[in-house]
Design an enzyme around this catalytic site. Structure first.
Site, PDB file in Angstrom:
ATOM      1  N   LYS A   1       1.130  -1.470  -0.246  1.00  0.00           N
ATOM      2  CA  LYS A   1       0.284  -0.331  -0.505  1.00  0.00           C
ATOM      3  C   LYS A   1       0.647   1.405  -0.330  1.00  0.00           C
ATOM      4  O   LYS A   1       1.895   1.147   0.478  1.00  0.00           O
ATOM      5  CB  LYS A   1      -0.777   0.391   1.152  1.00  0.00           C
ATOM      6  CG  LYS A   1      -2.097   0.427   0.936  1.00  0.00           C
ATOM      7  CD  LYS A   1      -2.850  -0.039   0.212  1.00  0.00           C
ATOM      8  CE  LYS A   1      -4.718   0.563   0.822  1.00  0.00           C
ATOM      9  NZ  LYS A   1      -5.453  -0.233  -0.251  1.00  0.00           N
TER      10      LYS A   1
HETATM   11  P1  NAD Z   1     -12.828   7.544  -3.423  1.00  0.00           P
HETATM   12  O1  NAD Z   1     -11.839   8.593  -2.980  1.00  0.00           O
HETATM   13  O2  NAD Z   1     -13.323   7.074  -4.278  1.00  0.00           O
HETATM   14  O3  NAD Z   1     -14.230   7.697  -2.051  1.00  0.00           O
HETATM   15  C1  NAD Z   1     -14.304   8.324  -1.012  1.00  0.00           C
HETATM   16  C2  NAD Z   1     -15.452   8.629  -0.055  1.00  0.00           C
HETATM   17  O4  NAD Z   1     -15.251   8.474   1.363  1.00  0.00           O
HETATM   18  C3  NAD Z   1     -15.864   9.827  -0.339  1.00  0.00           C
HETATM   19  O5  NAD Z   1     -17.249   9.731  -1.217  1.00  0.00           O
HETATM   20  C4  NAD Z   1     -15.481  10.707   0.369  1.00  0.00           C
HETATM   21  O6  NAD Z   1     -16.514  11.923   0.535  1.00  0.00           O
HETATM   22  C5  NAD Z   1     -16.176   9.962   1.948  1.00  0.00           C
HETATM   23  N1  NAD Z   1     -15.386  10.072   2.539  1.00  0.00           N
HETATM   24  C6  NAD Z   1     -13.931  10.532   3.018  1.00  0.00           C
HETATM   25  N2  NAD Z   1     -13.707  10.705   4.255  1.00  0.00           N
HETATM   26  C7  NAD Z   1     -15.271  11.196   5.069  1.00  0.00           C
HETATM   27  C8  NAD Z   1     -15.520  10.740   6.766  1.00  0.00           C
HETATM   28  N3  NAD Z   1     -14.356  11.181   6.973  1.00  0.00           N
HETATM   29  N4  NAD Z   1     -16.699  10.651   6.895  1.00  0.00           N
HETATM   30  C9  NAD Z   1     -17.801  10.710   5.629  1.00  0.00           C
HETATM   31  N5  NAD Z   1     -17.213  10.056   4.663  1.00  0.00           N
HETATM   32  C10 NAD Z   1     -15.835  10.154   3.655  1.00  0.00           C
HETATM   33  O7  NAD Z   1     -13.045   6.140  -3.015  1.00  0.00           O
HETATM   34  P2  NAD Z   1     -13.275   4.350  -2.905  1.00  0.00           P
HETATM   35  O8  NAD Z   1     -12.003   4.049  -3.659  1.00  0.00           O
HETATM   36  O9  NAD Z   1     -14.260   4.606  -3.113  1.00  0.00           O
HETATM   37  O10 NAD Z   1     -12.510   3.920  -1.597  1.00  0.00           O
HETATM   38  C11 NAD Z   1     -13.629   3.971  -0.634  1.00  0.00           C
HETATM   39  C12 NAD Z   1     -12.543   3.133   0.587  1.00  0.00           C
HETATM   40  O11 NAD Z   1     -12.655   1.264  -0.102  1.00  0.00           O
HETATM   41  C13 NAD Z   1     -11.593   3.039   0.612  1.00  0.00           C
HETATM   42  O12 NAD Z   1     -11.619   2.980   2.328  1.00  0.00           O
HETATM   43  C14 NAD Z   1     -10.407   2.082   0.195  1.00  0.00           C
HETATM   44  O13 NAD Z   1      -9.324   1.682   0.926  1.00  0.00           O
HETATM   45  C15 NAD Z   1     -11.824   0.227   0.299  1.00  0.00           C
HETATM   46  N6  NAD Z   1     -11.067   0.151  -0.989  1.00  0.00           N
HETATM   47  C16 NAD Z   1     -11.435   0.933  -1.958  1.00  0.00           C
HETATM   48  C17 NAD Z   1     -11.939  -0.126  -3.599  1.00  0.00           C
HETATM   49  C18 NAD Z   1     -11.543   0.378  -4.944  1.00  0.00           C
HETATM   50  O14 NAD Z   1     -11.531  -0.649  -5.761  1.00  0.00           O
HETATM   51  N7  NAD Z   1     -11.297   1.499  -5.277  1.00  0.00           N
HETATM   52  C19 NAD Z   1     -10.918  -1.482  -3.322  1.00  0.00           C
HETATM   53  C20 NAD Z   1     -10.846  -2.358  -1.786  1.00  0.00           C
HETATM   54  C21 NAD Z   1     -11.359  -1.013  -0.796  1.00  0.00           C
END
Ligand code: NAD
Length: 508
Positions: free
Chosen positions: A175
């Protein structure tokens, strides 16, 4: 081991589950030692030149400039808005402008009063933690966020080692990312920062060495910059496309990858509903985070007849008793260039409610899909749901876990629930190696079988139900007692990882 103040680090706390599962399987002591710390912790700096900015003048200073003659900046796109209220001033804006400036301050009617802040070199702290590669090349996302740390990246990198093993894809765990608020920089600046990150990391990454993917604050566009930087000038650059995953489908990305994490969450929900004799049709869902993962899960759930009744993100919460219209919410958040922070706040199709009330909206399913540590003991007490499906990484604290268990709320842990992303990344990587392009139906067909198989296997291990089915064999994973699902997932991961060390042996 506790730190100097006796307090355990976030990483040490997260590793407690590893040690518990390692005890349960009587893990070889040397293998345990290999896994308890990352292989490599890379901390470095990237520097870029930033552009000049127009930064809003503070309220207290405004009266001093009340008589400042308005400037006429016929700038078009040469004034680029940023989410923090500032504008990037591209110099072409000055060519046809009629400007009055006093002490570096300029008044632009319709936009406000700004101070010109000259651009210049900026330095950012960057990380790449490579936790383990015994099962295959390091694999894990790149996060651009202001609250990141070595401790956090170590934890997330270790999680990737477990997740790739659970998903049975031939990768290890990593990561990384940059300590930055990506919303405060222009597209061009983000491009330069991303290129510089890969410039520094180039010798440490590669399709068979370390393969980044998007995470919070990054996306397919950033993956394209990274691939370009890595392959630039390489004669056989087509053979190197697998250096990053999560790319746009037109440049070697996989069909279905951008929605795969959300899709995987829904496959897990289907298994849970089937077991519980429930239906997703008509199920009420609350979702935290409406980025890549949260929005995809919302769209797919709505298409299955579920109702997304509340969505919370970093800047607001919207609620609608009869279900929010997801397509309209998508348009509001991701289809509207004026919505610079890509937030659900201000969505006209729902009522704004405080974040605190979000957690107590009555629903069947809660999907945290934002950042870590959101569901602590207090939030877990408030939830009025039957299931928490962890789409985010590490959204539930230990206390949160305890309260959910005590209250009989089911849990699908992150390492199973959001494994759709890394599984589809593997399919993307495979297609890149073979120069193939699979259909979305093919990707989703494989994804569904892979996720549901591992979900069932882990459930059997949790219940100590040793059996062989046409899809899997849980006999070698069961530990002779019932355990919670999180520990069961870790047991499966550790058995698969340990096998490599025990069969291949150690190089001295
Ligand atoms: P992203 O950046 O596209 O979206 C993040 C979202 O979280 C946004 O809507 C943002 O406003 C919200 N957010 C941020 N801080 C916040 C807070 N304090 N309170 C409420 N909402 C908040 O990110 P993503 O790719 O959708 O990832 C989201 C989660 O899923 C993360 O934990 C990431 O590690 C996990 N994840 C993502 C993937 C992927 O393929 N993108 C895969 C596995 C896990």
């Amino acid at each position: 081991m506790a730190g100097p103040n006796g307090k355990k680090s976030f990483y040490e706390e997260a590793m407690e589950r590893f040690h518990r599962a390692a005890d349960l399987i009587h893990m070889d002591p040397r293998v345990r030692m290999e896994l308890e710390e990352p292989d490599f912790e890379h901390i470095f700096y990237v520097t870029v030149n930033t552009r000049d900015r127009l930064v809003p003048v503070g309220e207290d200073e405004l009266p001093r400039f009340a008589d400042l003659r308005p400037s006429d900046v016929k700038a078009g796109d040469a004034l680029e808005p940023l989410a923090d209220g500032a504008f990037i001033l591209h110099r072409r804006a000055l060519l046809s402008a009629d400007i009055t400036m006093r002490q570096g301050v300029i008044n632009i009617p319709g936009k406000g009063v700004f101070r010109l802040e000259p651009g210049g070199p900026r330095k950012f702290r960057a990380y790449r933690i490579q936790h383990n590669q015994v099962r295959g090349p390091y694999k894990g996302g790149i996060r651009f966020h202001k609250d990141v740390s070595l401790d956090l990246f170590k934890t997330l990198a270790a999680d990737m080692t477990w997740k790739t093993a659970i998903a049975e894809v031939p990768f290890g765990g990593a990561k990384g990312g940059i300590k930055i608020d990506p919303f405060a920089f222009s597209r061009e600046e983000i491009e330069h920062i991303s290129l510089r990150y890969v410039y520094k990391l180039k010798n440490l990454m590669g399709p068979f060495l370390d393969i980044p993917a998007p995470d919070v604050g990054t996306n397919g566009e950033i993956m394209a910059y990274m691939m370009r930087q890595y392959t630039d000038g390489e004669r056989q650059h087509h053979a190197l496309r697998g250096v990053v995953t999560g790319k746009d489908v037109r440049i070697g990305g996989s069909e279905g990858r951008s929605r795969a994490t959300g899709q995987g969450v829904v496959y897990c929900l289907e298994e849970w509903a089937r077991e519980k004799g429930r239906s997703l049709r008509g199920a009420r869902v609350i979702i935290q985070g409406f980025g890549n993962v949260g929005s995809a899960a919302a769209e797919i759930l709505e298409s299955l007849g579920s109702k997304v009744v509340a969505v919370n993100d970093a800047h607001g919460t919207v609620f609608r008793e009869t279900g929010l219209e997801v397509a309209a919410l998508m348009q509001h958040v991701h289809g509207n260039p004026q919505n610079l922070r890509r937030t659900v706040a201000g969505f006209p199709g729902g009522t704004p409610i405080p974040k605190d009330d979000f957690w107590s909206v009555p629903a069947d399913i809660c999907i945290p899909a934002a950042l870590g540590e959101e569901i602590d003991g207090r939030v877990a007490e408030k939830l009025k749901v039957a299931l928490v499906a962890e789409a985010a990484n590490g959204p539930t604290t230990r206390e949160g876990d305890r309260v959910l268990h005590e209250r009989g709320i089911d849990l699908i842990p992150d390492v199973i629930c959001n494994a759709g992303g890394v599984t589809a990344s593997y399919y993307e990587w495979l297609q890149n190696q073979r120069l193939e392009h699979w259909t979305e139906a093919e990707v989703n067909g494989r994804l569904e079988q892979a996720l549901k198989k591992n979900y069932a296997l882990i459930r059997d291990v949790a219940r100590d139900q040793a059996r062989r089915t046409p899809l899997y064999d849980s006999r070698s994973y069961c530990v002779g007692q019932q355990i919670d699902v999180r520990t069961a997932a870790m047991v499966v991961a550790l058995k698969r990882i340990e096998a490599h060390y025990l069969i291949e042996g150690f190089s001295q």
